[in-house]
Scaffold this motif. Structure first.
Motif, PDB file in Angstrom:
ATOM      1  N   ALA A  22      -6.150   3.800   5.844  1.00 43.30           N
ATOM      2  CA  ALA A  22      -6.525   2.431   5.494  1.00 43.30           C
ATOM      3  C   ALA A  22      -6.962   1.644   6.726  1.00 43.30           C
ATOM      4  O   ALA A  22      -6.342   1.723   7.784  1.00 43.30           O
ATOM      5  CB  ALA A  22      -5.351   1.724   4.813  1.00 43.30           C
TER       6      ALA A  22
ATOM      7  N   ASP B 225      -3.631   8.217   2.242  1.00 48.19           N
ATOM      8  CA  ASP B 225      -4.453   7.037   1.967  1.00 48.19           C
ATOM      9  C   ASP B 225      -4.016   5.847   2.812  1.00 48.19           C
ATOM     10  O   ASP B 225      -4.843   5.088   3.319  1.00 48.19           O
ATOM     11  CB  ASP B 225      -4.386   6.666   0.482  1.00 48.19           C
ATOM     12  CG  ASP B 225      -5.000   7.731  -0.411  1.00 48.19           C
ATOM     13  OD1 ASP B 225      -5.919   8.437   0.064  1.00 48.19           O
ATOM     14  OD2 ASP B 225      -4.558   7.864  -1.563  1.00 48.19           O
ATOM     15  N   VAL B 226      -2.712   5.681   2.960  1.00 45.49           N
ATOM     16  CA  VAL B 226      -2.190   4.580   3.781  1.00 45.49           C
ATOM     17  C   VAL B 226      -2.593   4.788   5.237  1.00 45.49           C
ATOM     18  O   VAL B 226      -3.029   3.859   5.912  1.00 45.49           O
ATOM     19  CB  VAL B 226      -0.655   4.460   3.642  1.00 45.49           C
ATOM     20  CG1 VAL B 226      -0.105   3.404   4.586  1.00 45.49           C
ATOM     21  CG2 VAL B 226      -0.274   4.143   2.204  1.00 45.49           C
TER      22      VAL B 226
ATOM     23  N   GLN C 156       0.820  -1.207   0.000  1.00 48.94           N
ATOM     24  CA  GLN C 156       0.000   0.000   0.000  1.00 48.94           C
ATOM     25  C   GLN C 156       0.857   1.261   0.000  1.00 48.94           C
ATOM     26  O   GLN C 156       0.565   2.224  -0.695  1.00 48.94           O
ATOM     27  CB  GLN C 156      -0.914   0.032   1.216  1.00 48.94           C
ATOM     28  CG  GLN C 156      -2.166  -0.772   1.058  1.00 48.94           C
ATOM     29  CD  GLN C 156      -3.110  -0.540   2.212  1.00 48.94           C
ATOM     30  OE1 GLN C 156      -2.686  -0.450   3.362  1.00 48.94           O
ATOM     31  NE2 GLN C 156      -4.389  -0.450   1.912  1.00 48.94           N
ATOM     32  N   ALA C 157       1.918   1.256   0.805  1.00 51.87           N
ATOM     33  CA  ALA C 157       2.791   2.425   0.898  1.00 51.87           C
ATOM     34  C   ALA C 157       3.479   2.713  -0.429  1.00 51.87           C
ATOM     35  O   ALA C 157       3.715   3.872  -0.777  1.00 51.87           O
ATOM     36  CB  ALA C 157       3.823   2.226   2.005  1.00 51.87           C
ATOM     37  N   GLN C 158       3.798   1.669  -1.170  1.00 52.51           N
ATOM     38  CA  GLN C 158       4.467   1.845  -2.460  1.00 52.51           C
ATOM     39  C   GLN C 158       3.511   2.388  -3.527  1.00 52.51           C
ATOM     40  O   GLN C 158       3.950   3.053  -4.454  1.00 52.51           O
ATOM     41  CB  GLN C 158       5.051   0.513  -2.942  1.00 52.51           C
ATOM     42  CG  GLN C 158       6.199   0.023  -2.118  1.00 52.51           C
ATOM     43  CD  GLN C 158       6.587  -1.419  -2.436  1.00 52.51           C
ATOM     44  OE1 GLN C 158       5.913  -2.099  -3.193  1.00 52.51           O
ATOM     45  NE2 GLN C 158       7.671  -1.882  -1.839  1.00 52.51           N
ATOM     46  N   ASN C 159       2.227   2.098  -3.385  1.00 52.45           N
ATOM     47  CA  ASN C 159       1.279   2.411  -4.452  1.00 52.45           C
ATOM     48  C   ASN C 159       0.264   3.496  -4.113  1.00 52.45           C
ATOM     49  O   ASN C 159      -0.590   3.804  -4.946  1.00 52.45           O
ATOM     50  CB  ASN C 159       0.526   1.136  -4.859  1.00 52.45           C
ATOM     51  CG  ASN C 159       1.470   0.101  -5.432  1.00 52.45           C
ATOM     52  OD1 ASN C 159       2.240   0.391  -6.329  1.00 52.45           O
ATOM     53  ND2 ASN C 159       1.434  -1.096  -4.882  1.00 52.45           N
ATOM     54  N   ASN C 160       0.323   4.069  -2.923  1.00 54.39           N
ATOM     55  CA  ASN C 160      -0.671   5.061  -2.520  1.00 54.39           C
ATOM     56  C   ASN C 160      -0.018   6.244  -1.824  1.00 54.39           C
ATOM     57  O   ASN C 160       1.116   6.150  -1.348  1.00 54.39           O
ATOM     58  CB  ASN C 160      -1.693   4.426  -1.563  1.00 54.39           C
ATOM     59  CG  ASN C 160      -2.498   3.343  -2.230  1.00 54.39           C
ATOM     60  OD1 ASN C 160      -3.237   3.602  -3.168  1.00 54.39           O
ATOM     61  ND2 ASN C 160      -2.348   2.113  -1.763  1.00 54.39           N
ATOM     62  N   ALA C 161      -0.769   7.309  -1.737  1.00 53.64           N
ATOM     63  CA  ALA C 161      -0.311   8.492  -1.008  1.00 53.64           C
ATOM     64  C   ALA C 161      -0.305   8.192   0.489  1.00 53.64           C
ATOM     65  O   ALA C 161      -1.054   7.332   0.971  1.00 53.64           O
ATOM     66  CB  ALA C 161      -1.236   9.664  -1.303  1.00 53.64           C
ATOM     67  N   GLU C 162       0.527   8.910   1.234  1.00 53.37           N
ATOM     68  CA  GLU C 162       0.650   8.696   2.678  1.00 53.37           C
ATOM     69  C   GLU C 162      -0.699   8.835   3.381  1.00 53.37           C
ATOM     70  O   GLU C 162      -1.037   8.042   4.257  1.00 53.37           O
ATOM     71  CB  GLU C 162       1.655   9.687   3.265  1.00 53.37           C
ATOM     72  CG  GLU C 162       1.883   9.510   4.748  1.00 53.37           C
ATOM     73  CD  GLU C 162       2.901  10.483   5.315  1.00 53.37           C
ATOM     74  OE1 GLU C 162       3.037  10.507   6.550  1.00 53.37           O
ATOM     75  OE2 GLU C 162       3.549  11.212   4.550  1.00 53.37           O
TER      76      GLU C 162
END
Length: 96
Positions: free
Chosen positions: A65, A61-62, A53-59
């Motif tokens: 989550a 958003d993470v 998630q951290a690699q593919n989303n903005a902070e």
């Protein structure tokens, strides 16, 4: 004190203040609290799902989550159970 150490000490003090806000009057040394937070951080950060998630989303958003909360709660419970086992073992050893 060197100017390089000052930001680290300020950050450490901020972390301790925040932890104490949540644990209240827990009779624990600051070193214990810092080690607890570092251990939880490392365990949460090691979760493969959160890494993805951290690699593919903005902070933001993470941080929002739902599985972040679940992973954090699981880490807290594992630590609590682990500490309980260590304390039981230590108590048994002392009284042998």
């Amino acid at each position: 004190m060197s100017s390089q150490a000052e930001p680290w000490l300020a950050a450490r003090s901020e972390v301790i203040a925040k932890v104490k806000k949540y644990v209240g009057d827990l009779p624990a040394d600051d070193r214990y609290l810092v080690n607890l937070v570092i251990g939880l951080r490392d365990e949460i950060a090691a979760d493969p799902g959160l890494k993805l998630q951290a690699q593919n989303n903005a902070e933001a958003d993470v941080n929002a989550a739902s599985n972040l909360r679940l992973v954090a709660e699981d880490a807290i419970w594992r630590r609590r159970l682990g500490y309980g086992g260590v304390l039981r073992w230590g108590s048994a050893v002392v009284w042998r």
